[in-house]
Design a protein around this motif. Sequence first.
Motif, PDB file in Angstrom:
ATOM      1  N   LEU A 211       8.061 -10.157   4.451  1.00 53.38           N
ATOM      2  CA  LEU A 211       9.201  -9.724   5.498  1.00 53.38           C
ATOM      3  C   LEU A 211      10.283 -10.816   6.035  1.00 53.38           C
ATOM      4  CD1 LEU A 211       7.063  -7.064   7.386  1.00 53.38           C
ATOM      5  CD2 LEU A 211       8.544  -6.592   5.710  1.00 53.38           C
ATOM      6  N   ARG A 212       9.613 -11.930   6.187  1.00 55.77           N
ATOM      7  CA  ARG A 212      10.810 -12.871   6.893  1.00 55.77           C
ATOM      8  C   ARG A 212      11.509 -13.673   5.399  1.00 55.77           C
ATOM      9  NH1 ARG A 212       5.688 -15.047   8.962  1.00 55.77           N
ATOM     10  NH2 ARG A 212       5.358 -14.427  10.834  1.00 55.77           N
ATOM     11  N   TYR A 213      10.692 -13.594   4.209  1.00 59.73           N
ATOM     12  CA  TYR A 213      11.544 -14.172   3.191  1.00 59.73           C
ATOM     13  C   TYR A 213      12.860 -13.095   2.784  1.00 59.73           C
ATOM     14  CZ  TYR A 213      12.732 -15.595  -1.682  1.00 59.73           C
ATOM     15  OH  TYR A 213      13.464 -15.899  -2.814  1.00 59.73           O
ATOM     16  N   ALA A 214      12.578 -11.949   3.426  1.00 62.09           N
ATOM     17  CA  ALA A 214      13.787 -10.728   3.132  1.00 62.09           C
ATOM     18  C   ALA A 214      14.779 -10.847   4.337  1.00 62.09           C
ATOM     19  CB  ALA A 214      13.118  -9.251   3.129  1.00 62.09           C
ATOM     20  N   GLY A 215      14.651 -11.873   5.024  1.00 61.53           N
ATOM     21  CA  GLY A 215      15.474 -12.108   6.221  1.00 61.53           C
ATOM     22  C   GLY A 215      15.130 -11.101   7.378  1.00 61.53           C
ATOM     23  N   LEU A 216      14.126 -10.615   7.429  1.00 62.31           N
ATOM     24  CA  LEU A 216      13.526  -9.737   8.668  1.00 62.31           C
ATOM     25  C   LEU A 216      12.784 -10.471   9.672  1.00 62.31           C
ATOM     26  CD1 LEU A 216      12.548  -6.480   6.313  1.00 62.31           C
ATOM     27  CD2 LEU A 216      14.713  -6.912   7.914  1.00 62.31           C
ATOM     28  N   SER A 217      12.587 -10.027  10.999  1.00 57.97           N
ATOM     29  CA  SER A 217      11.859 -10.591  11.947  1.00 57.97           C
ATOM     30  C   SER A 217      10.758  -9.748  12.357  1.00 57.97           C
ATOM     31  CB  SER A 217      12.612 -10.846  13.023  1.00 57.97           C
ATOM     32  OG  SER A 217      13.860 -11.802  12.787  1.00 57.97           O
ATOM     33  N   PRO A 218       9.543  -9.862  11.594  1.00 53.64           N
ATOM     34  CA  PRO A 218       8.476  -8.913  11.974  1.00 53.64           C
ATOM     35  C   PRO A 218       7.746  -9.238  13.279  1.00 53.64           C
ATOM     36  CG  PRO A 218       7.720 -10.364  10.174  1.00 53.64           C
ATOM     37  CD  PRO A 218       9.243 -10.597  10.416  1.00 53.64           C
ATOM     38  N   ASP A 219       7.495  -8.204  13.865  1.00 51.29           N
ATOM     39  CA  ASP A 219       6.460  -8.392  15.238  1.00 51.29           C
ATOM     40  C   ASP A 219       5.061  -8.014  14.672  1.00 51.29           C
ATOM     41  OD1 ASP A 219       5.305  -8.324  17.586  1.00 51.29           O
ATOM     42  OD2 ASP A 219       6.410  -6.238  18.333  1.00 51.29           O
ATOM     43  N   LEU A 220       4.456  -9.041  14.849  1.00 53.62           N
ATOM     44  CA  LEU A 220       3.077  -8.798  14.086  1.00 53.62           C
ATOM     45  C   LEU A 220       1.736  -9.249  14.989  1.00 53.62           C
ATOM     46  CD1 LEU A 220       1.858 -11.651  11.877  1.00 53.62           C
ATOM     47  CD2 LEU A 220       4.267 -11.300  12.077  1.00 53.62           C
ATOM     48  N   GLY A 221       0.707  -8.603  14.705  1.00 50.24           N
ATOM     49  CA  GLY A 221      -0.590  -8.887  15.471  1.00 50.24           C
ATOM     50  C   GLY A 221      -1.686  -8.791  14.467  1.00 50.24           C
ATOM     51  N   PRO A 222      -2.890  -8.746  14.954  1.00 54.77           N
ATOM     52  CA  PRO A 222      -4.147  -8.859  13.991  1.00 54.77           C
ATOM     53  C   PRO A 222      -4.295  -7.457  13.634  1.00 54.77           C
ATOM     54  CG  PRO A 222      -4.964  -8.770  16.438  1.00 54.77           C
ATOM     55  CD  PRO A 222      -3.418  -9.107  16.377  1.00 54.77           C
ATOM     56  N   LEU A 223      -3.711  -6.314  14.104  1.00 52.04           N
ATOM     57  CA  LEU A 223      -4.040  -4.897  13.381  1.00 52.04           C
ATOM     58  C   LEU A 223      -2.719  -4.088  13.435  1.00 52.04           C
ATOM     59  CD1 LEU A 223      -6.819  -3.802  16.324  1.00 52.04           C
ATOM     60  CD2 LEU A 223      -7.110  -4.847  13.911  1.00 52.04           C
ATOM     61  N   GLY A 224      -1.326  -4.721  13.543  1.00 51.64           N
ATOM     62  CA  GLY A 224      -0.187  -4.095  13.256  1.00 51.64           C
ATOM     63  C   GLY A 224       1.083  -4.968  13.229  1.00 51.64           C
TER      64      GLY A 224
ATOM     65  N   SER B 124       5.337  -4.583  13.010  1.00 52.75           N
ATOM     66  CA  SER B 124       6.476  -3.508  12.967  1.00 52.75           C
ATOM     67  C   SER B 124       7.772  -4.577  12.680  1.00 52.75           C
ATOM     68  CB  SER B 124       6.851  -3.021  14.289  1.00 52.75           C
ATOM     69  OG  SER B 124       6.870  -3.889  15.288  1.00 52.75           O
ATOM     70  N   VAL B 125       8.801  -3.967  12.017  1.00 47.42           N
ATOM     71  CA  VAL B 125      10.087  -4.423  11.704  1.00 47.42           C
ATOM     72  C   VAL B 125      11.046  -3.362  12.017  1.00 47.42           C
ATOM     73  CG1 VAL B 125       9.915  -4.184   9.307  1.00 47.42           C
ATOM     74  CG2 VAL B 125      11.097  -5.988  10.035  1.00 47.42           C
ATOM     75  N   VAL B 126      12.381  -3.772  12.125  1.00 49.82           N
ATOM     76  CA  VAL B 126      13.538  -3.217  12.534  1.00 49.82           C
ATOM     77  C   VAL B 126      14.736  -3.658  11.576  1.00 49.82           C
ATOM     78  CG1 VAL B 126      15.398  -2.203  14.193  1.00 49.82           C
ATOM     79  CG2 VAL B 126      12.763  -2.416  14.677  1.00 49.82           C
ATOM     80  N   GLY B 127      15.637  -2.821  10.933  1.00 51.03           N
ATOM     81  CA  GLY B 127      16.681  -3.353  10.212  1.00 51.03           C
ATOM     82  C   GLY B 127      17.149  -2.259   9.367  1.00 51.03           C
ATOM     83  N   ASP B 128      18.299  -2.585   8.678  1.00 55.28           N
ATOM     84  CA  ASP B 128      18.730  -1.632   7.768  1.00 55.28           C
ATOM     85  C   ASP B 128      17.779  -1.221   6.883  1.00 55.28           C
ATOM     86  OD1 ASP B 128      21.422  -0.820   6.387  1.00 55.28           O
ATOM     87  OD2 ASP B 128      20.331  -1.656   4.715  1.00 55.28           O
ATOM     88  N   ALA B 129      17.757   0.361   6.517  1.00 51.14           N
ATOM     89  CA  ALA B 129      16.866   0.907   5.906  1.00 51.14           C
ATOM     90  C   ALA B 129      16.589   0.395   4.531  1.00 51.14           C
ATOM     91  CB  ALA B 129      17.415   2.333   5.874  1.00 51.14           C
ATOM     92  N   GLU B 130      17.769   0.053   3.672  1.00 52.28           N
ATOM     93  CA  GLU B 130      17.591  -0.226   2.305  1.00 52.28           C
ATOM     94  C   GLU B 130      16.816  -1.650   2.309  1.00 52.28           C
ATOM     95  OE1 GLU B 130      20.547  -0.560  -0.773  1.00 52.28           O
ATOM     96  OE2 GLU B 130      21.863   1.098   0.387  1.00 52.28           O
ATOM     97  N   VAL B 131      17.141  -2.594   3.338  1.00 56.63           N
ATOM     98  CA  VAL B 131      16.417  -3.829   3.322  1.00 56.63           C
ATOM     99  C   VAL B 131      15.093  -3.487   3.679  1.00 56.63           C
ATOM    100  CG1 VAL B 131      16.430  -6.102   4.420  1.00 56.63           C
ATOM    101  CG2 VAL B 131      18.524  -5.098   3.645  1.00 56.63           C
ATOM    102  N   VAL B 132      14.916  -2.784   4.755  1.00 55.39           N
ATOM    103  CA  VAL B 132      13.351  -2.814   5.365  1.00 55.39           C
ATOM    104  C   VAL B 132      12.571  -2.282   4.435  1.00 55.39           C
ATOM    105  CG1 VAL B 132      12.199  -1.402   7.106  1.00 55.39           C
ATOM    106  CG2 VAL B 132      14.346  -2.832   7.647  1.00 55.39           C
ATOM    107  N   VAL B 133      12.723  -0.876   3.924  1.00 55.20           N
ATOM    108  CA  VAL B 133      11.973  -0.021   3.035  1.00 55.20           C
ATOM    109  C   VAL B 133      11.615  -0.791   1.749  1.00 55.20           C
ATOM    110  CG1 VAL B 133      11.949   1.845   1.228  1.00 55.20           C
ATOM    111  CG2 VAL B 133      12.877   2.097   3.661  1.00 55.20           C
ATOM    112  N   ASP B 134      12.745  -1.457   1.034  1.00 56.29           N
ATOM    113  CA  ASP B 134      12.366  -2.477   0.161  1.00 56.29           C
ATOM    114  C   ASP B 134      11.394  -3.654   0.285  1.00 56.29           C
ATOM    115  OD1 ASP B 134      13.778  -0.894  -1.790  1.00 56.29           O
ATOM    116  OD2 ASP B 134      15.548  -2.299  -1.701  1.00 56.29           O
ATOM    117  N   ALA B 135      11.549  -4.179   1.461  1.00 56.43           N
ATOM    118  CA  ALA B 135      10.706  -5.384   1.672  1.00 56.43           C
ATOM    119  C   ALA B 135       9.408  -4.972   2.119  1.00 56.43           C
ATOM    120  CB  ALA B 135      11.488  -5.949   2.976  1.00 56.43           C
ATOM    121  N   VAL B 136       9.259  -3.776   3.063  1.00 57.81           N
ATOM    122  CA  VAL B 136       7.860  -3.235   3.426  1.00 57.81           C
ATOM    123  C   VAL B 136       7.156  -2.903   2.133  1.00 57.81           C
ATOM    124  CG1 VAL B 136       6.755  -1.561   4.502  1.00 57.81           C
ATOM    125  CG2 VAL B 136       8.603  -2.660   5.663  1.00 57.81           C
TER     126      VAL B 136
END
Length: 173
Positions: free
Chosen positions: A30-43, A45-57
């Motif tokens: 996700l970071r490599y795709a330019g996104l800033s994930p909010d992460l923890g041991p069990l989850g 989340s990431v917010v961004g442009d739909a095309e970028v987020v869906v492909d990166a996820v």
Amino acid sequence: MQVRVEFTTEPFHGEDDQLPAHVTAAADVLRYAGLSPDLGPLGTSVVGDAEVVVDAVARALKEALAHGATRVTLTLGDVGAAALPASADIVATATDLTDGLSRLIADVERELGGALAGLPRAEKQHAVRLLEERGAFEMRRSAETVAEALGLTRFTVYNYLNRIRDQAAEPAG
């Protein structure tokens, strides 16, 4: 369109500070795709442009599976769709529900003998069970409020709830 994706990967590895390899591998993608994930041991989340987020996820989940994830649970939503109209009735209702949730949390704290955040893991799970039995999670955005009271992420709360609900659905015997 801006979207939010939240996903959990299993297996769970407790609540220590060490994140499982499947979590860190997904976050790196996700970071490599330019996104800033909010992460923890069990989850995560990431917010961004739909095309970028869906492909990166999609790439992140493949990487998580390659690093030991055995199950993934995912939600995706339009960031703008969750906005509520600015209505006095809605605001009053939300305040009433928040007060009700605060009372439920305070009741469970009294019952368990202290602040939820200071409880050991098993007692936190018990607190989630009590709150579930009392209808706390029927209220909008209650998982975030409960997670804050417990000193956990909302993903942890959702995972506790999923386990509770799965156990309740299992046939006796």
